[in-house]
Design a protein around this motif. Structure first.
Motif, PDB file in Angstrom:
ATOM      1  N   LEU A  86       0.879  -1.281   0.058  1.00  0.00           N
ATOM      2  CA  LEU A  86      -0.062   0.030  -0.162  1.00  0.00           C
ATOM      3  C   LEU A  86       1.078   1.317   0.050  1.00  0.00           C
ATOM      4  O   LEU A  86       0.533   2.245  -0.729  1.00  0.00           O
ATOM      5  CB  LEU A  86      -0.932   0.151   1.344  1.00  0.00           C
ATOM      6  CG  LEU A  86      -1.911   1.192   1.247  1.00  0.00           C
ATOM      7  CD1 LEU A  86      -2.835   1.361   0.041  1.00  0.00           C
ATOM      8  CD2 LEU A  86      -2.612   1.036   2.661  1.00  0.00           C
ATOM      9  N   LEU A  87       1.855   1.272   0.927  1.00  0.00           N
ATOM     10  CA  LEU A  87       2.730   2.330   0.965  1.00  0.00           C
ATOM     11  C   LEU A  87       3.533   2.593  -0.465  1.00  0.00           C
ATOM     12  O   LEU A  87       3.567   3.761  -1.001  1.00  0.00           O
ATOM     13  CB  LEU A  87       3.889   2.175   1.731  1.00  0.00           C
ATOM     14  CG  LEU A  87       3.383   2.330   3.378  1.00  0.00           C
ATOM     15  CD1 LEU A  87       4.534   2.193   4.344  1.00  0.00           C
ATOM     16  CD2 LEU A  87       2.842   3.706   3.668  1.00  0.00           C
TER      17      LEU A  87
ATOM     18  N   LEU B 111       1.257   4.137  -2.789  1.00  0.00           N
ATOM     19  CA  LEU B 111       0.758   5.611  -2.526  1.00  0.00           C
ATOM     20  C   LEU B 111       2.254   6.350  -2.775  1.00  0.00           C
ATOM     21  O   LEU B 111       1.836   7.697  -2.467  1.00  0.00           O
ATOM     22  CB  LEU B 111       0.178   5.694  -1.197  1.00  0.00           C
ATOM     23  CG  LEU B 111      -1.277   4.820  -0.928  1.00  0.00           C
ATOM     24  CD1 LEU B 111      -1.671   5.176   0.686  1.00  0.00           C
ATOM     25  CD2 LEU B 111      -2.250   5.546  -1.931  1.00  0.00           C
ATOM     26  N   SER B 112       3.083   5.847  -3.116  1.00  0.00           N
ATOM     27  CA  SER B 112       4.445   6.633  -3.148  1.00  0.00           C
ATOM     28  C   SER B 112       4.789   7.532  -4.380  1.00  0.00           C
ATOM     29  O   SER B 112       3.798   7.357  -5.140  1.00  0.00           O
ATOM     30  CB  SER B 112       5.608   5.816  -2.732  1.00  0.00           C
ATOM     31  OG  SER B 112       5.920   5.074  -3.847  1.00  0.00           O
TER      32      SER B 112
ATOM     33  N   TRP C  89       6.797   4.544  -6.798  1.00  0.00           N
ATOM     34  CA  TRP C  89       5.700   3.698  -7.370  1.00  0.00           C
ATOM     35  C   TRP C  89       5.678   3.979  -8.877  1.00  0.00           C
ATOM     36  O   TRP C  89       5.504   3.148  -9.765  1.00  0.00           O
ATOM     37  CB  TRP C  89       4.242   4.790  -7.010  1.00  0.00           C
ATOM     38  CG  TRP C  89       3.141   4.629  -8.072  1.00  0.00           C
ATOM     39  CD1 TRP C  89       2.816   5.736  -8.900  1.00  0.00           C
ATOM     40  CD2 TRP C  89       2.588   3.531  -8.470  1.00  0.00           C
ATOM     41  NE1 TRP C  89       1.816   5.156  -9.861  1.00  0.00           N
ATOM     42  CE2 TRP C  89       1.500   3.852  -9.460  1.00  0.00           C
ATOM     43  CE3 TRP C  89       2.473   2.274  -8.118  1.00  0.00           C
ATOM     44  CZ2 TRP C  89       0.586   2.669 -10.061  1.00  0.00           C
ATOM     45  CZ3 TRP C  89       1.463   1.444  -8.615  1.00  0.00           C
ATOM     46  CH2 TRP C  89       0.533   1.439  -9.525  1.00  0.00           C
TER      47      TRP C  89
ATOM     48  N   PHE D  18      -3.574  -3.746  -5.002  1.00  0.00           N
ATOM     49  CA  PHE D  18      -3.570  -2.124  -4.629  1.00  0.00           C
ATOM     50  C   PHE D  18      -3.160  -1.326  -5.953  1.00  0.00           C
ATOM     51  O   PHE D  18      -3.595  -0.417  -6.390  1.00  0.00           O
ATOM     52  CB  PHE D  18      -2.773  -1.889  -3.645  1.00  0.00           C
ATOM     53  CG  PHE D  18      -3.119  -2.285  -2.175  1.00  0.00           C
ATOM     54  CD1 PHE D  18      -4.529  -2.100  -1.922  1.00  0.00           C
ATOM     55  CD2 PHE D  18      -2.336  -2.660  -1.385  1.00  0.00           C
ATOM     56  CE1 PHE D  18      -4.985  -2.561  -0.694  1.00  0.00           C
ATOM     57  CE2 PHE D  18      -2.787  -3.175  -0.112  1.00  0.00           C
ATOM     58  CZ  PHE D  18      -4.003  -3.140   0.256  1.00  0.00           C
TER      59      PHE D  18
ATOM     60  N   ARG E 293      -4.813   2.439  -8.517  1.00  0.00           N
ATOM     61  CA  ARG E 293      -4.380   3.920  -8.763  1.00  0.00           C
ATOM     62  C   ARG E 293      -4.087   4.282 -10.060  1.00  0.00           C
ATOM     63  O   ARG E 293      -4.570   5.494 -10.595  1.00  0.00           O
ATOM     64  CB  ARG E 293      -2.764   4.000  -8.042  1.00  0.00           C
ATOM     65  CG  ARG E 293      -2.428   5.419  -8.481  1.00  0.00           C
ATOM     66  CD  ARG E 293      -0.892   5.403  -7.589  1.00  0.00           C
ATOM     67  NE  ARG E 293      -0.254   6.890  -7.958  1.00  0.00           N
ATOM     68  CZ  ARG E 293       0.778   7.438  -7.316  1.00  0.00           C
ATOM     69  NH1 ARG E 293       1.252   6.855  -6.301  1.00  0.00           N
ATOM     70  NH2 ARG E 293       1.077   8.344  -7.819  1.00  0.00           N
TER      71      ARG E 293
END
Length: 235
Positions: free
Chosen positions: A27-28, A31-32, A36, A172, A176
Motif C-alpha cells: 500500500l505504501l 501511494l508513494s 511507485w 492495490f 491507482r
C-alpha cells in the motif's frame, strides 16, 4: 517428480505478521511517488498482458507489445476493428492487474504459493515473446528473473512473503492507474485511452468505462484483501 509435487502441492500460509507487513508495504509503495513510478512498470506489463490474452481468446491476431519508460504501453492486434471482441480487448487492460491479483490471492489462501510464483513467471515468459522494443525486453526479463530467483533459491518462508507481497501489490496497484487515467482525461491528455476507445466503440461515455474500471479494481482489492486477511480475521 519432486518439482511437480512441489508445484501442485500445498505450502503453509505465511505468518499473520508477514501478511500484515507485506500488505502495508504494498500500500505504501502504491501511494508513494518515485518508487511507485518504478514499480508501475510491473502494472503496465500485466495491463498489456491482459490486452494480449483477451485479444488471443477472442480470435484476434496478436502483433506485439511495446513498453515505454514513462510506464505507458501499447498492444497491437489485428482483426475486426469493431464488435464485442474489440470491446473486450480494450476493456481488459485496466482490470487485468486487479483480476490477476485476485487470482493470486485465491492461490495464496489455497496454499499454492509455489504455483503462484510459477504462474507469474509463465506470464512474464508469454509477454516476453511478444515484446517489440528493448526497454520492454529489459523490463520483462528483470521482472521474470526476480520471480525465478525467488522460486528456485529462497526458502519457503521467503517465497510465501514475496508471493503475498505480489498479490497485495497487484490488488492495490490495479486501483491507482484508473484514477490517474481519469485525471489525465480531465486535462484532455488521454484522448486515445482505453476508456475513450471504448467510448468510440460503444457510443457510451468514457466516464462510464472509467467507473467500471473503478468498481472492478476496488471490488477485487476488497475481496482479495479479505481473502489474504482471513487468517488475521479468524484469530
Amino acid at each position: 517428480m519432486d518439482f511437480w509435487d512441489e508445484l501442485f502441492g500445498t505450502q503453509p500460509d505465511p505468518p499473520v505478521a508477514v501478511t500484515l507487513v507485506t500488505g502495508a508495504a504494498a500500500l505504501l509503495l502504491v501511494l508513494s511517488g518515485e518508487p511507485w513510478r518504478l514499480a508501475r512498470n510491473v502494472i503496465t506489463i500485466v495491463h498489456e498482458a491482459g490486452h494480449a490474452l483477451v485479444a488471443v481468446l477472442v480470435g484476434r491476431r496478436l502483433r506485439g507489445i511495446t513498453l515505454h519508460s514513462d510506464t505507458s504501453g501499447v498492444t497491437v492486434s489485428r482483426g475486426k476493428p469493431t464488435g464485442p471482441g474489440m470491446v473486450l480487448t480494450a476493456f481488459a487492460g485496466y482490470v487485468a492487474p486487479s483480476l490477476i491479483g485476485l487470482g493470486l490471492a485465491a492461490l495464496m489462501i489455497a496454499g499454492k504459493i509455489t504455483l503462484l510464483l510459477w504462474v507469474m513467471t509463465a506470464l512474464m515468459l508469454a509477454v516476453l515473446v511478444m515484446i517489440r522494443n528493448v526497454f520492454g525486453v529489459v523490463s520483462v526479463v528483470l521482472t521474470g528473473a526476480v520471480l525465478v530467483t525467488v522460486s528456485l533459491v529462497t526458502s519457503p518462508q521467503v517465497q510465501a512473503a514475496f508471493a503475498c507481497l505480489v498479490a497485495w501489490f497487484l490488488l492495490f496497484g490495479g486501483v491507482r492507474p484508473v484514477f490517474e487515467l481519469q485525471a489525465k482525461r480531465r486535462r484532455r491528455q488521454a484522448r486515445d485511452s482505453d476508456a475513450d476507445q471504448l467510448a468510440r466503440l460503444t457510443r457510451t461515455p468514457g466516464l462510464f468505462w472509467v467507473a467500471m474500471f473503478v468498481l472492478i479494481s476496488l471490488g477485487a482489492a476488497f475481496l482479495g484483501g479479505m481473502w489474504l486477511l482471513e487468517p488475521v480475521i479468524a484469530r
